[in-house]
Design a protein around this motif. Sequence first.
Motif, PDB file in Angstrom:
ATOM      1  N   THR A   7      -1.208   7.197  -6.553  1.00 21.48           N
ATOM      2  CA  THR A   7      -1.905   7.560  -5.320  1.00 21.48           C
ATOM      3  C   THR A   7      -1.256   8.826  -4.784  1.00 21.48           C
ATOM      4  OG1 THR A   7      -0.442   6.357  -3.804  1.00 21.48           O
ATOM      5  CG2 THR A   7      -2.304   5.124  -4.732  1.00 21.48           C
TER       6      THR A   7
ATOM      7  N   ARG B  54      -0.122   8.995  -1.923  1.00 20.68           N
ATOM      8  CA  ARG B  54       0.897   8.530  -0.992  1.00 20.68           C
ATOM      9  C   ARG B  54       2.257   8.391  -1.675  1.00 20.68           C
ATOM     10  NH1 ARG B  54       0.759   5.688   3.875  1.00 20.68           N
ATOM     11  NH2 ARG B  54      -1.486   5.620   3.770  1.00 20.68           N
TER      12      ARG B  54
ATOM     13  N   TYR C 276       0.815  -1.214   0.000  1.00 17.13           N
ATOM     14  CA  TYR C 276       0.000   0.000   0.000  1.00 17.13           C
ATOM     15  C   TYR C 276       0.852   1.268   0.000  1.00 17.13           C
ATOM     16  CZ  TYR C 276       0.951   0.728   4.963  1.00 17.13           C
ATOM     17  OH  TYR C 276       1.574   0.970   6.156  1.00 17.13           O
ATOM     18  N   LYS C 277       2.068   1.187   0.526  1.00 18.36           N
ATOM     19  CA  LYS C 277       2.942   2.357   0.583  1.00 18.36           C
ATOM     20  C   LYS C 277       3.540   2.711  -0.773  1.00 18.36           C
ATOM     21  CE  LYS C 277       4.692   2.001   5.290  1.00 18.36           C
ATOM     22  NZ  LYS C 277       5.942   1.960   6.066  1.00 18.36           N
TER      23      LYS C 277
ATOM     24  N   ILE D 139       2.064   1.924  -4.024  1.00 15.88           N
ATOM     25  CA  ILE D 139       1.152   1.817  -5.157  1.00 15.88           C
ATOM     26  C   ILE D 139       1.232   3.108  -5.963  1.00 15.88           C
ATOM     27  CG2 ILE D 139      -1.278   1.632  -5.853  1.00 15.88           C
ATOM     28  CD1 ILE D 139      -1.722  -0.058  -3.337  1.00 15.88           C
TER      29      ILE D 139
END
Length: 168
Positions: A146, A148, A140-141, A143
């Motif tokens: 995004t 992020r 998730y960090k 991807i």
Amino acid sequence: MPFSRCCGTTEEEQSSRSRSSSSSMDDCIFCLISNGEDEYTELVRENDDMVCFRDIYPAAPHHFLVIPRKHIKSCSSLTKKDAPLVQQMADMGRAALQDQGITDMQDIRIGFHQPPYISVDHLHLHVLAPASRIDDDMLYKFIRRTNRFISVSVVLAAIKKGEKIISC
């Protein structure tokens, strides 16, 4: 309270510093690393403007950080004049991967986290390979597309247009 070698502070102090808008270069772990003042960090590549080293919490078999020696707070602080530096950081990251025998440059992930998703207030480029083997708990960090994690190409396009990189 747990001690974090990453920043030489407790986790609570580190969290507080990450939220702080004024981070002193004197206590910036990445400034210490870039100046050769952190005995635990081995540089894998360096030049006059930047250094590359292994991430202490790797999300993939090869996970490097490339940081400028000059203290720049984050990708949100970049301006047009920083475009060559960003490109050189990406080039150094790719070279570090090639040094490790990585030849499939299509299966890599290179980019920046942007505030508030950064843990150290010093610009750092994440270089991961193979991207197909990024740890599921960390995926998730990293991807793409995004707020992020943003790629070098997105950062370069924005700063060349004179746009600020601002997270939502």
